[in-house]
Write a protein that holds these residues in place. Structure first.
Motif, PDB file in Angstrom:
ATOM      1  N   ALA A  22     -20.043  37.794 -56.367  1.00 43.19           N
ATOM      2  CA  ALA A  22     -21.194  37.302 -57.128  1.00 43.19           C
ATOM      3  C   ALA A  22     -20.716  36.139 -57.991  1.00 43.19           C
ATOM      4  CB  ALA A  22     -21.774  38.416 -57.998  1.00 43.19           C
ATOM      5  N   VAL A  23     -21.182  34.940 -57.667  1.00 43.46           N
ATOM      6  CA  VAL A  23     -20.685  33.728 -58.333  1.00 43.46           C
ATOM      7  C   VAL A  23     -21.488  33.481 -59.619  1.00 43.46           C
ATOM      8  CG1 VAL A  23     -20.325  31.245 -58.125  1.00 43.46           C
ATOM      9  CG2 VAL A  23     -19.856  32.742 -56.171  1.00 43.46           C
ATOM     10  N   SER A  24     -20.815  33.719 -60.749  1.00 43.17           N
ATOM     11  CA  SER A  24     -21.502  33.756 -62.043  1.00 43.17           C
ATOM     12  C   SER A  24     -21.272  32.514 -62.899  1.00 43.17           C
ATOM     13  CB  SER A  24     -21.057  35.006 -62.800  1.00 43.17           C
ATOM     14  OG  SER A  24     -19.640  35.121 -62.812  1.00 43.17           O
ATOM     15  N   LYS A  25     -20.718  31.461 -62.303  1.00 39.46           N
ATOM     16  CA  LYS A  25     -20.418  30.239 -63.069  1.00 39.46           C
ATOM     17  C   LYS A  25     -21.661  29.725 -63.793  1.00 39.46           C
ATOM     18  CE  LYS A  25     -21.045  27.194 -59.082  1.00 39.46           C
ATOM     19  NZ  LYS A  25     -20.424  26.730 -57.840  1.00 39.46           N
ATOM     20  N   THR A  26     -21.473  29.267 -65.002  1.00 41.02           N
ATOM     21  CA  THR A  26     -22.497  28.738 -65.922  1.00 41.02           C
ATOM     22  C   THR A  26     -23.474  29.812 -66.437  1.00 41.02           C
ATOM     23  OG1 THR A  26     -24.328  28.107 -64.425  1.00 41.02           O
ATOM     24  CG2 THR A  26     -22.496  26.533 -64.604  1.00 41.02           C
ATOM     25  N   LEU A  66     -11.107  33.392 -58.656  1.00 39.84           N
ATOM     26  CA  LEU A  66     -11.200  31.975 -59.000  1.00 39.84           C
ATOM     27  C   LEU A  66     -11.547  31.233 -57.713  1.00 39.84           C
ATOM     28  CD1 LEU A  66     -10.939  29.670 -60.997  1.00 39.84           C
ATOM     29  CD2 LEU A  66      -8.459  29.713 -60.669  1.00 39.84           C
ATOM     30  N   ILE A  67     -12.758  30.673 -57.649  1.00 38.78           N
ATOM     31  CA  ILE A  67     -13.228  30.104 -56.378  1.00 38.78           C
ATOM     32  C   ILE A  67     -13.149  28.586 -56.337  1.00 38.78           C
ATOM     33  CG2 ILE A  67     -14.750  32.066 -55.900  1.00 38.78           C
ATOM     34  CD1 ILE A  67     -17.097  30.290 -56.800  1.00 38.78           C
ATOM     35  N   GLY A  68     -12.942  27.946 -57.499  1.00 44.33           N
ATOM     36  CA  GLY A  68     -12.966  26.487 -57.538  1.00 44.33           C
ATOM     37  C   GLY A  68     -11.584  25.867 -57.433  1.00 44.33           C
ATOM     38  N   GLY A 152     -13.447  28.285 -46.686  1.00 47.23           N
ATOM     39  CA  GLY A 152     -13.954  26.979 -46.293  1.00 47.23           C
ATOM     40  C   GLY A 152     -15.393  26.790 -46.716  1.00 47.23           C
ATOM     41  N   MET A 153     -15.766  25.533 -46.917  1.00 45.04           N
ATOM     42  CA  MET A 153     -17.142  25.191 -47.266  1.00 45.04           C
ATOM     43  C   MET A 153     -17.689  24.238 -46.215  1.00 45.04           C
ATOM     44  SD  MET A 153     -16.537  24.681 -51.302  1.00 45.04           S
ATOM     45  CE  MET A 153     -18.191  24.400 -51.911  1.00 45.04           C
ATOM     46  N   ALA A 154     -18.855  24.594 -45.682  1.00 44.53           N
ATOM     47  CA  ALA A 154     -19.462  23.761 -44.647  1.00 44.53           C
ATOM     48  C   ALA A 154     -20.188  22.578 -45.284  1.00 44.53           C
ATOM     49  CB  ALA A 154     -20.437  24.591 -43.815  1.00 44.53           C
ATOM     50  N   GLY A 194     -19.407  31.051 -46.646  1.00 46.40           N
ATOM     51  CA  GLY A 194     -20.819  31.349 -46.818  1.00 46.40           C
ATOM     52  C   GLY A 194     -21.215  31.390 -48.280  1.00 46.40           C
ATOM     53  N   MET A 195     -22.244  30.604 -48.626  1.00 51.34           N
ATOM     54  CA  MET A 195     -22.807  30.577 -49.974  1.00 51.34           C
ATOM     55  C   MET A 195     -24.316  30.848 -49.841  1.00 51.34           C
ATOM     56  SD  MET A 195     -20.572  27.313 -51.275  1.00 51.34           S
ATOM     57  CE  MET A 195     -21.918  26.245 -51.636  1.00 51.34           C
ATOM     58  N   SER A 196     -25.073  30.699 -50.926  1.00 54.97           N
ATOM     59  CA  SER A 196     -26.494  31.059 -50.872  1.00 54.97           C
ATOM     60  C   SER A 196     -27.209  30.472 -49.659  1.00 54.97           C
ATOM     61  CB  SER A 196     -27.210  30.599 -52.147  1.00 54.97           C
ATOM     62  OG  SER A 196     -26.783  31.380 -53.235  1.00 54.97           O
ATOM     63  N   ASN A 197     -26.989  29.186 -49.401  1.00 56.81           N
ATOM     64  CA  ASN A 197     -27.764  28.513 -48.364  1.00 56.81           C
ATOM     65  C   ASN A 197     -27.288  28.748 -46.933  1.00 56.81           C
ATOM     66  OD1 ASN A 197     -29.609  27.399 -50.099  1.00 56.81           O
ATOM     67  ND2 ASN A 197     -28.371  25.551 -50.450  1.00 56.81           N
ATOM     68  N   VAL A 210     -18.487  36.643 -48.637  1.00 61.04           N
ATOM     69  CA  VAL A 210     -19.431  35.576 -48.966  1.00 61.04           C
ATOM     70  C   VAL A 210     -19.449  35.367 -50.481  1.00 61.04           C
ATOM     71  CG1 VAL A 210     -20.865  35.840 -46.912  1.00 61.04           C
ATOM     72  CG2 VAL A 210     -21.357  37.239 -48.930  1.00 61.04           C
ATOM     73  N   ARG A 211     -19.636  34.119 -50.884  1.00 62.36           N
ATOM     74  CA  ARG A 211     -19.632  33.758 -52.308  1.00 62.36           C
ATOM     75  C   ARG A 211     -21.039  33.289 -52.674  1.00 62.36           C
ATOM     76  NH1 ARG A 211     -16.208  30.544 -49.564  1.00 62.36           N
ATOM     77  NH2 ARG A 211     -17.531  28.822 -50.196  1.00 62.36           N
ATOM     78  N   ILE A 212     -21.789  34.161 -53.362  1.00 66.21           N
ATOM     79  CA  ILE A 212     -23.201  33.859 -53.578  1.00 66.21           C
ATOM     80  C   ILE A 212     -23.540  33.789 -55.069  1.00 66.21           C
ATOM     81  CG2 ILE A 212     -25.559  34.631 -53.104  1.00 66.21           C
ATOM     82  CD1 ILE A 212     -24.581  35.702 -50.471  1.00 66.21           C
ATOM     83  N   GLY A 213     -24.058  32.641 -55.473  1.00 60.91           N
ATOM     84  CA  GLY A 213     -24.392  32.409 -56.875  1.00 60.91           C
ATOM     85  C   GLY A 213     -25.879  32.348 -57.122  1.00 60.91           C
ATOM     86  N   SER A 214     -26.485  31.220 -56.776  1.00 66.15           N
ATOM     87  CA  SER A 214     -27.861  30.958 -57.200  1.00 66.15           C
ATOM     88  C   SER A 214     -28.879  31.972 -56.668  1.00 66.15           C
ATOM     89  CB  SER A 214     -28.265  29.534 -56.827  1.00 66.15           C
ATOM     90  OG  SER A 214     -27.901  29.234 -55.515  1.00 66.15           O
ATOM     91  N   THR A 215     -28.654  32.532 -55.511  1.00 68.92           N
ATOM     92  CA  THR A 215     -29.610  33.532 -55.005  1.00 68.92           C
ATOM     93  C   THR A 215     -29.620  34.776 -55.898  1.00 68.92           C
ATOM     94  OG1 THR A 215     -29.304  32.753 -52.747  1.00 68.92           O
ATOM     95  CG2 THR A 215     -30.269  34.930 -52.994  1.00 68.92           C
ATOM     96  N   SER A 219     -31.129  29.441 -60.124  1.00 67.77           N
ATOM     97  CA  SER A 219     -30.536  28.107 -59.966  1.00 67.77           C
ATOM     98  C   SER A 219     -29.806  27.688 -61.243  1.00 67.77           C
ATOM     99  CB  SER A 219     -31.602  27.096 -59.594  1.00 67.77           C
ATOM    100  OG  SER A 219     -32.576  27.088 -60.600  1.00 67.77           O
ATOM    101  N   ARG A 220     -28.851  26.777 -61.077  1.00 73.20           N
ATOM    102  CA  ARG A 220     -28.041  26.350 -62.212  1.00 73.20           C
ATOM    103  C   ARG A 220     -28.495  24.980 -62.718  1.00 73.20           C
ATOM    104  NH1 ARG A 220     -24.473  28.691 -58.590  1.00 73.20           N
ATOM    105  NH2 ARG A 220     -24.303  26.666 -57.614  1.00 73.20           N
TER     106      ARG A 220
HETATM  107  C1  LIG Z   1     -20.843  27.554 -56.819  1.00 73.42           C
HETATM  108  C2  LIG Z   1     -20.047  27.996 -55.669  1.00 73.42           C
HETATM  109  C3  LIG Z   1     -20.519  28.965 -54.761  1.00 73.42           C
HETATM  110  C4  LIG Z   1     -21.904  29.588 -54.867  1.00 73.42           C
HETATM  111  O1  LIG Z   1     -22.887  28.667 -54.574  1.00 73.42           O
HETATM  112  P1  LIG Z   1     -24.443  29.076 -54.479  1.00 73.42           P
HETATM  113  O2  LIG Z   1     -25.038  27.992 -53.674  1.00 73.42           O
HETATM  114  O3  LIG Z   1     -24.942  29.087 -55.879  1.00 73.42           O
HETATM  115  O4  LIG Z   1     -24.524  30.390 -53.831  1.00 73.42           O
HETATM  116  C5  LIG Z   1     -19.696  29.339 -53.723  1.00 73.42           C
HETATM  117  N1  LIG Z   1     -18.454  28.822 -53.565  1.00 73.42           N
HETATM  118  C6  LIG Z   1     -17.966  27.899 -54.411  1.00 73.42           C
HETATM  119  C7  LIG Z   1     -16.598  27.356 -54.172  1.00 73.42           C
HETATM  120  C8  LIG Z   1     -18.728  27.451 -55.485  1.00 73.42           C
HETATM  121  O5  LIG Z   1     -18.223  26.523 -56.326  1.00 73.42           O
END
Ligand SMILES: *Cc1c(COP(=O)(O)O)cnc(C)c1O
Length: 220
Positions: A22-26, A66-68, A152-154, A194-197, A210-215, A219-220
């Protein structure tokens, strides 16, 4: 209070073998606690300073990822407690994580971030570079890190074929490394994509995390 329905929807539709970060940044502590109270324990942040602040103020049984992108000089702040570092993209960074892990008497789990997108701005290693690191003798000496997989990020696009192609390239590389029995300090079990979209496409392509934040948090 944060609406927990989106969280439960994702949680209940994910295969049991897939881990949800659960991506809780901001987002504020109270929103994280709301999801924590639902029984969730794995949270992801992308900035070291924000991660450390939240770690200090929230329950200690949270697994912090730490995902960033991480700067070498900031590793020391997260080394005492971080559960998984997702975005390792250089040997220099691995050396520093190893050094700080040793100081803390820990083995820190890491993912190598692999560059799969068409966009210039994304961080990551090319697959060849990653392989060169993993087979090097310098790397084999880093006993306080464990490479447990890839991240990885697509490309940020509506074209599902492009996204699926990129995730599939990562999956193939993951399988190749997993099957390489000669690699030391490695245990390839996690494929973080995999992220929200795009997480549904990522699951089709073999994602295990999967790393899911905004869903979940809005939204941030
Ligand atoms: C912010 C972030 C996410 C989550 O993104 P959402 O679109 O909000 O789900 C996943 N991975 C990384 C590396 C991010 O920085």
């Amino acid at each position: 209070m944060l609406n927990t329905a989106p969280y439960f929807h994702i949680k209940n539709t994910l295969p049991e073998t897939v881990t949800l970060v659960a991506v809780s940044k901001t987002k504020p502590l109270e929103d994280i606690l709301t999801i924590y109270e639902c029984g969730h324990r794995i949270f992801g942040e992308n900035k070291v300073q924000e991660l450390c602040k939240k770690y200090e103020q929230l329950p200690k049984d949270i697994e912090w990822h730490l995902i960033g992108h991480v700067q070498t000089n900031k590793v020391k702040y997260v080394a005492p407690f971080v559960s998984l570092i997702h975005a390792v993209d250089s040997f220099k960074l691995l050396e520093e994580i190893n050094k700080q892990a040793l100081k803390n008497n820990r083995i820190i789990k890491c993912l190598l971030q692999i560059y799969i997108a068409k966009e210039e701005s994304k961080f990551g290693l090319e697959t060849v570079e990653a392989e060169q690191i993993l087979i090097s003798s310098e790397f084999s000496k880093l006993k306080n890190i464990e490479i447990v997989g890839l991240m990885g990020m697509a490309t940020n696009t509506d074209n599902e074929e492009v996204i699926k192609n990129e995730f599939s390239v990562l999956k193939e590389f993951f399988v190749r490394l997993k099957n390489n029995t000669h690699l030391l300090n490695c245990n390839f079990t996690i494929l973080s994509m995999g992220m929200s979209n795009d997480y549904k496409l990522a699951l089709e392509c073999g994602s295990t995390m999967v790393r899911i934040g905004s869903t979940i948090f809005g939204s941030r």
